[in-house]
Design a protein around this motif. Structure first.
Motif, PDB file in Angstrom:
ATOM      1  N   LEU A 238      -0.109   7.451 -11.904  1.00 52.78           N
ATOM      2  CA  LEU A 238      -1.315   7.019 -12.761  1.00 52.78           C
ATOM      3  C   LEU A 238      -2.522   7.857 -12.561  1.00 52.78           C
ATOM      4  CD1 LEU A 238      -0.551   3.227 -12.178  1.00 52.78           C
ATOM      5  CD2 LEU A 238       0.012   4.446 -14.298  1.00 52.78           C
ATOM      6  N   LYS A 239      -3.259   8.235 -13.509  1.00 52.87           N
ATOM      7  CA  LYS A 239      -4.475   8.854 -13.192  1.00 52.87           C
ATOM      8  C   LYS A 239      -5.499   7.979 -13.883  1.00 52.87           C
ATOM      9  CE  LYS A 239      -2.447  12.656 -11.831  1.00 52.87           C
ATOM     10  NZ  LYS A 239      -2.376  12.712 -10.303  1.00 52.87           N
ATOM     11  N   LEU A 240      -6.463   7.472 -12.957  1.00 46.24           N
ATOM     12  CA  LEU A 240      -7.446   6.776 -13.253  1.00 46.24           C
ATOM     13  C   LEU A 240      -8.759   7.511 -13.409  1.00 46.24           C
ATOM     14  CD1 LEU A 240      -6.716   3.349 -11.074  1.00 46.24           C
ATOM     15  CD2 LEU A 240      -6.149   3.714 -13.618  1.00 46.24           C
ATOM     16  N   PRO A 241      -9.448   7.228 -14.498  1.00 46.44           N
ATOM     17  CA  PRO A 241     -10.691   8.055 -14.450  1.00 46.44           C
ATOM     18  C   PRO A 241     -11.635   7.687 -13.622  1.00 46.44           C
ATOM     19  CG  PRO A 241     -10.597   6.099 -16.317  1.00 46.44           C
ATOM     20  CD  PRO A 241      -9.351   6.113 -15.548  1.00 46.44           C
ATOM     21  N   GLY A 242     -11.993   6.394 -12.936  1.00 43.03           N
ATOM     22  CA  GLY A 242     -12.770   6.151 -11.987  1.00 43.03           C
ATOM     23  C   GLY A 242     -12.538   6.583 -10.509  1.00 43.03           C
ATOM     24  N   GLY A 243     -11.207   6.915 -10.432  1.00 40.64           N
ATOM     25  CA  GLY A 243     -10.595   7.170  -8.822  1.00 40.64           C
ATOM     26  C   GLY A 243      -9.433   7.247  -8.921  1.00 40.64           C
ATOM     27  N   SER A 244      -8.750   7.082  -7.527  1.00 46.38           N
ATOM     28  CA  SER A 244      -7.638   7.121  -7.497  1.00 46.38           C
ATOM     29  C   SER A 244      -6.945   5.565  -7.595  1.00 46.38           C
ATOM     30  CB  SER A 244      -7.007   7.814  -5.810  1.00 46.38           C
ATOM     31  OG  SER A 244      -7.502   6.794  -5.062  1.00 46.38           O
ATOM     32  N   TYR A 245      -5.571   5.511  -7.682  1.00 50.79           N
ATOM     33  CA  TYR A 245      -4.949   4.381  -7.649  1.00 50.79           C
ATOM     34  C   TYR A 245      -4.958   3.437  -6.521  1.00 50.79           C
ATOM     35  CZ  TYR A 245      -1.440   0.719  -8.818  1.00 50.79           C
ATOM     36  OH  TYR A 245      -0.846  -0.425  -9.159  1.00 50.79           O
ATOM     37  N   ILE A 246      -5.280   4.089  -5.379  1.00 55.09           N
ATOM     38  CA  ILE A 246      -5.105   3.401  -4.159  1.00 55.09           C
ATOM     39  C   ILE A 246      -6.650   2.740  -3.932  1.00 55.09           C
ATOM     40  CG2 ILE A 246      -5.410   3.746  -1.841  1.00 55.09           C
ATOM     41  CD1 ILE A 246      -3.379   5.987  -2.018  1.00 55.09           C
ATOM     42  N   ASP A 247      -7.825   3.252  -4.423  1.00 55.48           N
ATOM     43  CA  ASP A 247      -9.066   2.753  -4.421  1.00 55.48           C
ATOM     44  C   ASP A 247      -9.003   1.426  -5.427  1.00 55.48           C
ATOM     45  OD1 ASP A 247     -10.120   4.932  -2.891  1.00 55.48           O
ATOM     46  OD2 ASP A 247     -10.570   6.072  -4.757  1.00 55.48           O
ATOM     47  N   PHE A 248      -8.188   1.595  -6.381  1.00 53.92           N
ATOM     48  CA  PHE A 248      -8.212   0.183  -7.354  1.00 53.92           C
ATOM     49  C   PHE A 248      -7.215  -0.793  -6.591  1.00 53.92           C
ATOM     50  CE2 PHE A 248      -5.223  -1.586 -10.671  1.00 53.92           C
ATOM     51  CZ  PHE A 248      -6.454  -2.298 -11.287  1.00 53.92           C
ATOM     52  N   LEU A 249      -5.978  -0.273  -6.026  1.00 53.15           N
ATOM     53  CA  LEU A 249      -5.340  -1.317  -5.431  1.00 53.15           C
ATOM     54  C   LEU A 249      -5.491  -2.102  -4.082  1.00 53.15           C
ATOM     55  CD1 LEU A 249      -2.151  -2.150  -6.136  1.00 53.15           C
ATOM     56  CD2 LEU A 249      -1.408  -0.340  -4.563  1.00 53.15           C
ATOM     57  N   VAL A 250      -6.516  -1.414  -3.136  1.00 50.86           N
ATOM     58  CA  VAL A 250      -6.744  -2.045  -2.174  1.00 50.86           C
ATOM     59  C   VAL A 250      -7.360  -3.326  -2.043  1.00 50.86           C
ATOM     60  CG1 VAL A 250      -8.148  -1.649   0.212  1.00 50.86           C
ATOM     61  CG2 VAL A 250      -6.426   0.230  -0.788  1.00 50.86           C
ATOM     62  N   PRO A 251      -8.428  -3.508  -2.876  1.00 50.64           N
ATOM     63  CA  PRO A 251      -9.109  -4.573  -3.034  1.00 50.64           C
ATOM     64  C   PRO A 251      -8.058  -5.816  -3.434  1.00 50.64           C
ATOM     65  CG  PRO A 251     -10.384  -3.131  -3.936  1.00 50.64           C
ATOM     66  CD  PRO A 251      -9.374  -2.451  -3.699  1.00 50.64           C
ATOM     67  N   GLY A 252      -7.184  -5.436  -4.282  1.00 54.01           N
ATOM     68  CA  GLY A 252      -6.386  -6.461  -4.806  1.00 54.01           C
ATOM     69  C   GLY A 252      -5.373  -6.891  -3.649  1.00 54.01           C
ATOM     70  N   ILE A 253      -4.996  -5.973  -2.799  1.00 52.14           N
ATOM     71  CA  ILE A 253      -4.255  -5.978  -1.918  1.00 52.14           C
ATOM     72  C   ILE A 253      -4.820  -7.172  -0.639  1.00 52.14           C
ATOM     73  CG2 ILE A 253      -3.005  -5.469   0.265  1.00 52.14           C
ATOM     74  CD1 ILE A 253      -2.066  -2.875  -1.518  1.00 52.14           C
ATOM     75  N   ILE A 254      -6.162  -6.946  -0.479  1.00 57.52           N
ATOM     76  CA  ILE A 254      -6.966  -7.678   0.651  1.00 57.52           C
ATOM     77  C   ILE A 254      -6.894  -9.166  -0.033  1.00 57.52           C
ATOM     78  CG2 ILE A 254      -8.918  -8.107   1.581  1.00 57.52           C
ATOM     79  CD1 ILE A 254      -9.168  -5.009   1.579  1.00 57.52           C
ATOM     80  N   ALA A 255      -7.258  -9.282  -1.294  1.00 55.23           N
ATOM     81  CA  ALA A 255      -7.553 -10.659  -1.907  1.00 55.23           C
ATOM     82  C   ALA A 255      -6.315 -11.397  -2.027  1.00 55.23           C
ATOM     83  CB  ALA A 255      -7.931 -10.449  -3.487  1.00 55.23           C
ATOM     84  N   ILE A 256      -5.063 -10.558  -2.167  1.00 50.01           N
ATOM     85  CA  ILE A 256      -3.723 -11.279  -2.199  1.00 50.01           C
ATOM     86  C   ILE A 256      -3.273 -11.932  -1.048  1.00 50.01           C
ATOM     87  CG2 ILE A 256      -1.281 -11.072  -2.571  1.00 50.01           C
ATOM     88  CD1 ILE A 256      -1.916  -9.456  -5.119  1.00 50.01           C
ATOM     89  N   THR A 257      -3.693 -10.896   0.083  1.00 51.60           N
ATOM     90  CA  THR A 257      -3.208 -11.294   1.600  1.00 51.60           C
ATOM     91  C   THR A 257      -4.111 -12.603   1.927  1.00 51.60           C
ATOM     92  OG1 THR A 257      -2.869  -8.978   2.029  1.00 51.60           O
ATOM     93  CG2 THR A 257      -3.258 -10.525   3.812  1.00 51.60           C
ATOM     94  N   VAL A 258      -5.463 -12.667   1.647  1.00 51.62           N
ATOM     95  CA  VAL A 258      -6.193 -13.631   1.915  1.00 51.62           C
ATOM     96  C   VAL A 258      -5.848 -14.814   1.239  1.00 51.62           C
ATOM     97  CG1 VAL A 258      -8.777 -14.546   1.818  1.00 51.62           C
ATOM     98  CG2 VAL A 258      -8.067 -12.183   2.822  1.00 51.62           C
TER      99      VAL A 258
ATOM    100  N   LEU B 295       0.818  -1.247  -0.102  1.00 54.96           N
ATOM    101  CA  LEU B 295      -0.027   0.027  -0.070  1.00 54.96           C
ATOM    102  C   LEU B 295       0.971   1.267  -0.141  1.00 54.96           C
ATOM    103  CD1 LEU B 295      -2.800   1.140   0.089  1.00 54.96           C
ATOM    104  CD2 LEU B 295      -2.653   1.138   2.659  1.00 54.96           C
ATOM    105  N   LEU B 296       1.961   1.161   0.757  1.00 56.12           N
ATOM    106  CA  LEU B 296       2.541   2.688   0.907  1.00 56.12           C
ATOM    107  C   LEU B 296       3.588   2.619  -0.379  1.00 56.12           C
ATOM    108  CD1 LEU B 296       3.818   2.420   4.693  1.00 56.12           C
ATOM    109  CD2 LEU B 296       2.300   3.874   3.791  1.00 56.12           C
ATOM    110  N   ILE B 297       4.197   1.600  -0.798  1.00 58.88           N
ATOM    111  CA  ILE B 297       5.207   1.672  -1.774  1.00 58.88           C
ATOM    112  C   ILE B 297       4.595   1.865  -3.370  1.00 58.88           C
ATOM    113  CG2 ILE B 297       7.028   0.704  -3.086  1.00 58.88           C
ATOM    114  CD1 ILE B 297       7.799   1.895  -0.060  1.00 58.88           C
ATOM    115  N   LEU B 298       3.670   0.882  -3.317  1.00 61.69           N
ATOM    116  CA  LEU B 298       2.932   0.886  -4.716  1.00 61.69           C
ATOM    117  C   LEU B 298       1.822   1.990  -4.836  1.00 61.69           C
ATOM    118  CD1 LEU B 298       2.652  -2.870  -5.683  1.00 61.69           C
ATOM    119  CD2 LEU B 298       4.258  -1.123  -6.603  1.00 61.69           C
ATOM    120  N   GLY B 299       0.990   1.881  -3.639  1.00 62.43           N
ATOM    121  CA  GLY B 299      -0.294   2.754  -3.534  1.00 62.43           C
ATOM    122  C   GLY B 299       0.158   4.266  -3.884  1.00 62.43           C
ATOM    123  N   PHE B 300       0.847   4.651  -2.922  1.00 57.72           N
ATOM    124  CA  PHE B 300       1.083   6.226  -2.744  1.00 57.72           C
ATOM    125  C   PHE B 300       2.259   6.688  -3.806  1.00 57.72           C
ATOM    126  CE2 PHE B 300      -0.606   5.632   1.745  1.00 57.72           C
ATOM    127  CZ  PHE B 300      -1.604   6.291   1.308  1.00 57.72           C
TER     128      PHE B 300
END
Length: 83
Positions: A44-64, A33-38
């Protein structure tokens, strides 16, 4: 069902006694989250929101996913030692 509970309880006790496992399981998602997210959020500029909003569900899924895979491997390893 008693055997599953016993294995779960044993793994939970082993996890809580090992400080390095707790730190490692918390540090990896925070590192991503800190290195890749921030780090990539400003690039990266995503049209639907920030990159962190895109990255957090993937980080949770990978951790589980990793936690469940390693727990499953441990159950198979313990059961193979019993025979």
């Amino acid at each position: 069902m008693g055997a599953i509970y016993t294995i779960w309880l044993r793994n939970l006790k082993r996890y809580l006694r090992s400080k390095s496992r707790i730190i490692g399981s918390l540090a990896q998602p925070l590192f991503f989250l800190l290195i890749l997210g921030f780090g990539l959020n400003s690039i990266l500029k995503l049209p639907g929101g920030s990159y962190i909003d895109f990255l957090v569900p993937g980080i949770i899924a990978i951790t589980v996913l990793f936690t469940s895979i390693f727990s499953g491997i441990q159950v198979i390893w313990i059961s193979s030692l019993a025979f």
